[in-house]
Design an enzyme around this catalytic site. Structure first.
Site, PDB file in Angstrom:
ATOM      1  N   LYS A  16       0.871  -1.161   0.046  1.00  0.00           N
ATOM      2  CA  LYS A  16       0.021   0.037  -0.254  1.00  0.00           C
ATOM      3  C   LYS A  16       0.936   1.137  -0.026  1.00  0.00           C
ATOM      4  O   LYS A  16       2.088   1.216   0.272  1.00  0.00           O
ATOM      5  CB  LYS A  16      -0.873  -0.225   0.899  1.00  0.00           C
ATOM      6  CG  LYS A  16      -2.042  -1.013   0.992  1.00  0.00           C
ATOM      7  CD  LYS A  16      -2.899  -1.136   2.501  1.00  0.00           C
ATOM      8  CE  LYS A  16      -3.744  -2.584   2.382  1.00  0.00           C
ATOM      9  NZ  LYS A  16      -4.682  -2.652   3.432  1.00  0.00           N
ATOM     10  N   TYR A  56     -12.335  -2.952  -3.326  1.00  0.00           N
ATOM     11  CA  TYR A  56     -12.782  -2.949  -1.983  1.00  0.00           C
ATOM     12  C   TYR A  56     -14.404  -2.896  -1.988  1.00  0.00           C
ATOM     13  O   TYR A  56     -14.939  -2.379  -1.028  1.00  0.00           O
ATOM     14  CB  TYR A  56     -12.269  -1.866  -1.325  1.00  0.00           C
ATOM     15  CG  TYR A  56     -10.750  -2.086  -0.553  1.00  0.00           C
ATOM     16  CD1 TYR A  56     -10.534  -3.162   0.084  1.00  0.00           C
ATOM     17  CD2 TYR A  56      -9.705  -1.329  -0.909  1.00  0.00           C
ATOM     18  CE1 TYR A  56      -9.238  -3.467   0.681  1.00  0.00           C
ATOM     19  CE2 TYR A  56      -8.373  -1.382  -0.572  1.00  0.00           C
ATOM     20  CZ  TYR A  56      -8.391  -2.670   0.361  1.00  0.00           C
ATOM     21  OH  TYR A  56      -6.957  -2.939   0.861  1.00  0.00           O
ATOM     22  N   ASN A 119      -1.698  -0.239   7.050  1.00  0.00           N
ATOM     23  CA  ASN A 119      -1.125  -1.435   7.363  1.00  0.00           C
ATOM     24  C   ASN A 119      -0.577  -2.119   6.570  1.00  0.00           C
ATOM     25  O   ASN A 119      -0.365  -3.073   6.210  1.00  0.00           O
ATOM     26  CB  ASN A 119      -2.338  -2.453   7.954  1.00  0.00           C
ATOM     27  CG  ASN A 119      -3.477  -2.582   7.073  1.00  0.00           C
ATOM     28  OD1 ASN A 119      -3.527  -2.064   6.086  1.00  0.00           O
ATOM     29  ND2 ASN A 119      -4.384  -3.474   7.457  1.00  0.00           N
ATOM     30  N   HIS A 122      -1.617  -5.524   1.447  1.00  0.00           N
ATOM     31  CA  HIS A 122      -2.836  -6.150   1.118  1.00  0.00           C
ATOM     32  C   HIS A 122      -2.738  -7.777   0.738  1.00  0.00           C
ATOM     33  O   HIS A 122      -1.694  -7.828  -0.197  1.00  0.00           O
ATOM     34  CB  HIS A 122      -3.801  -5.503   0.165  1.00  0.00           C
ATOM     35  CG  HIS A 122      -4.670  -6.649  -0.507  1.00  0.00           C
ATOM     36  ND1 HIS A 122      -6.143  -6.680   0.233  1.00  0.00           N
ATOM     37  CD2 HIS A 122      -4.808  -7.185  -1.603  1.00  0.00           C
ATOM     38  CE1 HIS A 122      -6.844  -7.468  -0.602  1.00  0.00           C
ATOM     39  NE2 HIS A 122      -5.991  -7.738  -1.775  1.00  0.00           N
ATOM     40  N   GLU A 133      -8.963 -10.625  -8.116  1.00  0.00           N
ATOM     41  CA  GLU A 133      -7.939  -9.274  -8.097  1.00  0.00           C
ATOM     42  C   GLU A 133      -6.804  -9.310  -8.985  1.00  0.00           C
ATOM     43  O   GLU A 133      -6.613  -8.202  -9.582  1.00  0.00           O
ATOM     44  CB  GLU A 133      -7.426  -9.050  -6.611  1.00  0.00           C
ATOM     45  CG  GLU A 133      -8.651  -9.078  -5.562  1.00  0.00           C
ATOM     46  CD  GLU A 133      -8.204  -9.218  -3.883  1.00  0.00           C
ATOM     47  OE1 GLU A 133      -7.106  -9.632  -3.859  1.00  0.00           O
ATOM     48  OE2 GLU A 133      -9.121  -9.322  -3.332  1.00  0.00           O
TER      49      GLU A 133
HETATM   50  P1  RTP Z   1      -6.568  -6.422   3.102  1.00  0.00           P
HETATM   51  O1  RTP Z   1      -7.611  -6.330   2.511  1.00  0.00           O
HETATM   52  O2  RTP Z   1      -5.941  -4.925   2.973  1.00  0.00           O
HETATM   53  O3  RTP Z   1      -5.424  -7.313   3.100  1.00  0.00           O
HETATM   54  O4  RTP Z   1      -6.984  -6.307   4.760  1.00  0.00           O
HETATM   55  P2  RTP Z   1      -7.740  -7.271   5.501  1.00  0.00           P
HETATM   56  O5  RTP Z   1      -8.632  -8.437   4.646  1.00  0.00           O
HETATM   57  O6  RTP Z   1      -6.907  -7.935   6.662  1.00  0.00           O
HETATM   58  O7  RTP Z   1      -8.936  -6.331   6.118  1.00  0.00           O
HETATM   59  P3  RTP Z   1     -10.465  -5.924   5.502  1.00  0.00           P
HETATM   60  O8  RTP Z   1     -11.311  -6.081   6.716  1.00  0.00           O
HETATM   61  O9  RTP Z   1     -10.629  -6.620   4.269  1.00  0.00           O
HETATM   62  O10 RTP Z   1     -10.148  -4.420   5.396  1.00  0.00           O
HETATM   63  C1  RTP Z   1      -9.758  -4.070   4.212  1.00  0.00           C
HETATM   64  C2  RTP Z   1      -8.425  -2.607   4.811  1.00  0.00           C
HETATM   65  O11 RTP Z   1      -9.353  -1.712   5.264  1.00  0.00           O
HETATM   66  C3  RTP Z   1      -8.605  -0.817   6.260  1.00  0.00           C
HETATM   67  N1  RTP Z   1      -9.415  -0.872   7.452  1.00  0.00           N
HETATM   68  N2  RTP Z   1      -9.613   0.058   8.262  1.00  0.00           N
HETATM   69  N3  RTP Z   1     -11.610   0.133  11.160  1.00  0.00           N
HETATM   70  C4  RTP Z   1     -10.897   0.648  10.197  1.00  0.00           C
HETATM   71  O12 RTP Z   1     -10.456   1.745  10.181  1.00  0.00           O
HETATM   72  C5  RTP Z   1     -10.483  -0.232   9.279  1.00  0.00           C
HETATM   73  N4  RTP Z   1     -10.832  -1.334   9.023  1.00  0.00           N
HETATM   74  C6  RTP Z   1     -10.164  -1.982   7.961  1.00  0.00           C
HETATM   75  C7  RTP Z   1      -7.428  -1.900   6.278  1.00  0.00           C
HETATM   76  O13 RTP Z   1      -6.286  -0.984   5.515  1.00  0.00           O
HETATM   77  C8  RTP Z   1      -7.753  -3.038   5.942  1.00  0.00           C
HETATM   78  O14 RTP Z   1      -6.450  -3.701   5.489  1.00  0.00           O
END
Ligand code: RTP
Length: 155
Positions: A16, A56, A119, A122, A133
Site C-alpha cells: 500500500k 474494496y 497497515n 494487502h 483481483e
Molecule cells: P486487506 O484486504 O487490505 O488485506 O486487509 P484485511 O483483509 O486484513 O482487512 P479488511 O477487513 O478486508 O479491510 C481492508 C482494509 O481496510 C482498512 N480498514 N480500516 N476500522 C478501520 O478503520 C479499518 N478497518 C479496515 C485496512 O487498511 C484493511 O487492511
C-alpha cells in the site's frame, strides 16, 4: 482477463502507499521470495479511485470506506501476483492480522506497522479473490509465465 496458464493457486499482494513511501518495498517482497513463492507479476502503479472502489467493493457500506479509498489512492502501490500451493492462506499468515497491534511479531504488519488504517500490505482472502483481483489489477500481457528453480521443491 489475465488467466494463468497453470492451475496453481495465485494471490494478489499489494504494498500500500505507506509501504512504498516508507521504503519497505524490498523488505516486503523479500519475505514472499524467501518463503519460496513465485512472482508472476509486479508493477508500481498509482491507482484511480474507481479501481480502488471496485477492489474494496465488499467494504463499501463500512464507515471507513471513503478514508480507505483516499489512502489507497494517495500514492503509488506495488501490485504483485504471487503463485504457489497454498499461497493465499500462507500469505495471510505472513502478512498478519488486519490491526498491526494484534499482528504477531514476525509477520509483516507485526514487525512494520502500528495502525489498521496504515497497515502496509494487502493479501487476497481466498483463491477465488486472488484470481479476481489479479485480473482486476493486471492487464493482458503483464504477467510472466516462468519456472522458478524452487518450484519442484514446493510440490
Ligand atoms: P486487506 O484486504 O487490505 O488485506 O486487509 P484485511 O483483509 O486484513 O482487512 P479488511 O477487513 O478486508 O479491510 C481492508 C482494509 O481496510 C482498512 N480498514 N480500516 N476500522 C478501520 O478503520 C479499518 N478497518 C479496515 C485496512 O487498511 C484493511 O487492511
Amino acid at each position: 482477463i489475465v488467466a494463468s496458464s497453470s492451475e496453481v493457486e495465485q494471490s494478489y499482494i499489494m504494498i500500500k502507499p505507506d509501504g512504498v513511501q516508507r521504503g519497505l518495498v524490498g523488505e516486503i517482497i523479500s519475505r514472499f521470495e524467501k518463503k519460496g513463492f513465485v512472482l508472476k507479476g509486479l508493477k508500481l502503479f498509482h491507482c484511480p479511485k474507481d479501481l480502488a472502489q471496485e477492489h474494496y467493493k465488499d467494504l463499501k457500506e463500512k464507515p471507513f470506506f471513503p478514508k480507505l479509498i483516499d489512502y489507497i489512492t494517495s500514492g503509488p502501490v506495488v501490485c504483485m501476483a504471487w503463485e504457489g500451493d497454498g499461497v493465499v492462506a500462507s500469505a495471510r499468515k505472513l502478512i498478519g492480522a488486519t490491526n498491526p497491534l494484534q499482528a504477531e511479531p514476525g509477520t509483516i504488519r507485526g514487525d512494520l506497522a502500528v495502525q489498521t488504517g496504515r497497515n502496509v500490505v494487502h493479501g487476497s482472502d481466498s483463491p477465488e479473490n486472488g484470481s479476481r483481483e489479479i485480473a482486476l489489477w493486471f492487464k493482458e500481457g503483464e504477467l510472466c509465465q516462468w519456472e522458478s528453480v524452487q518450484t519442484p521443491w514446493l510440490i
